[in-house]
Design a protein around this motif. Structure first.
Motif, short mmCIF file in Angstrom:
data_model
loop_
_atom_site.label_atom_id
_atom_site.label_comp_id
_atom_site.label_asym_id
_atom_site.label_seq_id
_atom_site.Cartn_x
_atom_site.Cartn_y
_atom_site.Cartn_z
N ILE A 1 0.44 -1.40 -0.04
CA ILE A 1 -0.18 0.00 0.06
C ILE A 1 1.00 1.24 -0.52
CG2 ILE A 1 -2.00 1.26 1.62
CD1 ILE A 1 -2.34 -1.16 2.40
N ALA A 2 1.83 1.39 0.82
CA ALA A 2 3.09 2.23 0.93
C ALA A 2 3.75 2.35 -0.64
CB ALA A 2 3.47 2.29 2.36
N LEU A 3 3.54 1.09 -1.23
CA LEU A 3 4.22 1.81 -2.62
C LEU A 3 3.45 2.11 -3.83
CD1 LEU A 3 6.57 -2.30 -2.50
CD2 LEU A 3 7.10 1.18 -2.34
N MET A 4 2.41 1.59 -3.75
CA MET A 4 1.22 2.29 -4.13
C MET A 4 0.94 3.64 -3.93
SD MET A 4 -1.43 -1.23 -4.71
CE MET A 4 -1.07 -0.88 -2.79
N LEU A 5 0.52 3.88 -2.98
CA LEU A 5 0.81 5.62 -2.66
C LEU A 5 2.03 5.91 -3.16
CD1 LEU A 5 -1.36 5.39 1.27
CD2 LEU A 5 -2.54 5.64 -1.60
N ALA A 6 2.82 5.36 -3.15
CA ALA A 6 4.15 6.52 -2.64
C ALA A 6 4.03 6.93 -4.76
CB ALA A 6 5.06 5.25 -3.05
N ARG A 7 3.48 6.28 -5.12
CA ARG A 7 3.28 6.37 -6.77
C ARG A 7 2.95 7.79 -7.14
NH1 ARG A 7 3.23 1.79 -9.90
NH2 ARG A 7 3.43 2.71 -11.73
N THR A 8 1.51 7.41 -6.56
CA THR A 8 1.07 8.11 -6.58
C THR A 8 0.98 10.12 -6.42
OG1 THR A 8 -0.78 7.60 -4.86
CG2 THR A 8 -1.47 6.35 -7.29
N ASP A 9 1.59 9.82 -5.17
CA ASP A 9 1.99 11.53 -4.69
C ASP A 9 3.39 11.08 -4.34
OD1 ASP A 9 2.21 13.36 -3.05
OD2 ASP A 9 1.46 12.12 -0.79
N SER A 10 3.92 12.40 -5.19
CA SER A 10 5.47 12.43 -5.36
C SER A 10 6.36 13.57 -4.27
CB SER A 10 5.78 12.77 -6.46
OG SER A 10 5.70 14.14 -6.85
N THR A 11 5.20 13.89 -3.15
CA THR A 11 5.67 14.93 -3.00
C THR A 11 6.27 14.63 -1.20
OG1 THR A 11 3.32 15.58 -2.10
CG2 THR A 11 4.20 16.45 -4.12
N GLY A 12 5.50 13.00 -0.52
CA GLY A 12 5.69 12.93 0.68
C GLY A 12 7.16 12.78 0.85
N SER A 13 7.15 12.24 2.19
CA SER A 13 8.74 12.24 2.61
C SER A 13 9.01 10.87 2.75
CB SER A 13 9.02 12.79 3.27
OG SER A 13 10.39 11.95 4.56
N THR A 14 10.46 10.14 1.90
CA THR A 14 10.35 9.05 2.17
C THR A 14 10.11 8.15 3.78
OG1 THR A 14 11.60 9.06 -0.30
CG2 THR A 14 11.92 6.96 1.56
N THR A 15 11.61 8.33 3.90
CA THR A 15 11.67 8.56 6.15
C THR A 15 10.05 8.39 6.50
OG1 THR A 15 14.30 9.72 5.37
CG2 THR A 15 12.56 8.34 7.50
N PHE A 16 9.27 9.44 6.23
CA PHE A 16 8.27 9.87 6.59
C PHE A 16 7.82 8.49 6.42
CE2 PHE A 16 3.86 10.26 6.64
CZ PHE A 16 3.29 10.77 7.96
N ASP A 17 7.45 8.18 5.24
CA ASP A 17 6.72 6.74 4.48
C ASP A 17 7.15 5.20 5.18
OD1 ASP A 17 5.26 8.34 2.78
OD2 ASP A 17 5.95 7.73 1.25
N ALA A 18 8.19 5.33 5.53
CA ALA A 18 9.08 3.93 5.82
C ALA A 18 8.73 3.92 7.46
CB ALA A 18 10.36 4.35 5.59
N VAL A 19 8.60 5.32 8.03
CA VAL A 19 8.13 4.96 9.52
C VAL A 19 6.36 4.40 10.02
CG1 VAL A 19 7.97 6.33 11.22
CG2 VAL A 19 9.94 6.35 10.02
N LEU A 20 5.59 4.81 8.83
CA LEU A 20 4.45 4.97 8.90
C LEU A 20 4.43 3.60 8.61
CD1 LEU A 20 1.66 5.71 9.78
CD2 LEU A 20 1.38 6.97 6.69
N THR A 21 4.59 2.91 7.70
CA THR A 21 4.76 1.53 7.20
C THR A 21 5.23 0.15 8.09
OG1 THR A 21 5.06 2.18 5.10
CG2 THR A 21 5.15 -0.23 5.37
N ALA A 22 6.62 0.71 8.91
CA ALA A 22 6.19 0.05 9.84
C ALA A 22 5.24 0.46 10.67
CB ALA A 22 7.89 0.91 10.65
N ILE A 23 5.30 0.93 11.49
CA ILE A 23 4.15 1.10 12.40
C ILE A 23 3.11 0.91 12.04
CG2 ILE A 23 2.91 3.37 13.96
CD1 ILE A 23 4.87 5.36 13.57
N MET A 24 2.31 1.02 11.09
CA MET A 24 0.98 0.07 10.99
C MET A 24 1.30 -1.43 10.38
SD MET A 24 -0.90 2.43 10.28
CE MET A 24 -2.27 1.33 9.58
#
Length: 172
Positions: free
Chosen positions: A108-131
């Motif tokens: 899901i994080a990879l799919m969302l990262a492809r549609t939203d290029s403005t997000g932080s990769t570190t934030f996405d990784a931390v959020l993915t880990a928490i989820m």
């Protein structure tokens, strides 16, 4: 104390299901979970429309997202079932939960990262880990509690079989 044939039969969980069959069932079950969860989202969208909210018209990328979502659940189900014998231990049950949740959350994080290029990769990784931790713990707890329930049911059945055997021995 010697075990009766009934007790010995209950100690064995039955024949081991072949790996390929477990993977197939996991793939299908995971895909079904993905479809059910998509249906819940669709129902929420329809309710929002009925209540007068504006919703963007679906595009072909939405279909790709939905298919990838279902595929992520299918792969998570297949991997989880491939390692299903691990569920018999406390750590193994949670490992299964974290593996399955990790696959779905990462997809899901990879799919969302492809549609939203403005997000932080570190934030996405931390959020993915928490989820993954949250959902993996929930799944692991569910697996563990179902294993404990099965163990309780086996003990109750054993007591009933022993009582029947005692009654047979007294009358026979």
């Amino acid at each position: 104390m010697e075990q009766s044939p009934e007790e010995t039969a209950l100690d064995v969980e039955g024949p081991e299901v072949p790996l390929s069959m477990r993977i197939g069932w996991g793939f299908g079950g995971g895909a079904l979970v993905g479809v059910v969860l998509l249906s819940v989202g669709l129902a929420r969208g329809l309710l929002a429309l009925a209540l007068g909210a504006h919703i963007a018209t679906p595009t072909s990328s939405d279909l790709h997202f939905a298919l990838a979502y279902v595929a992520a659940f299918a792969v998570a189900g297949a991997v989880t079932m491939a390692f299903w014998p691990l569920r018999k231990t406390l750590v193994g049950a949670y490992v299964l939960g974290y593996m399955g949740a990790g696959i779905v959350c990462t997809a899901i994080a990879l799919m969302l990262a492809r549609t939203d290029s403005t997000g932080s990769t570190t934030f996405d990784a931390v959020l993915t880990a928490i989820m993954t931790l949250v959902f993996g713990t929930a799944v692991g707890s569910g697996i563990r509690s179902s294993e404990e329930d099965a163990a309780v049911q086996r003990r109750v059945l054993m007591r009933r079989l022993r009582a029947k055997a005692k009654a047979r021995n007294r009358t026979g």
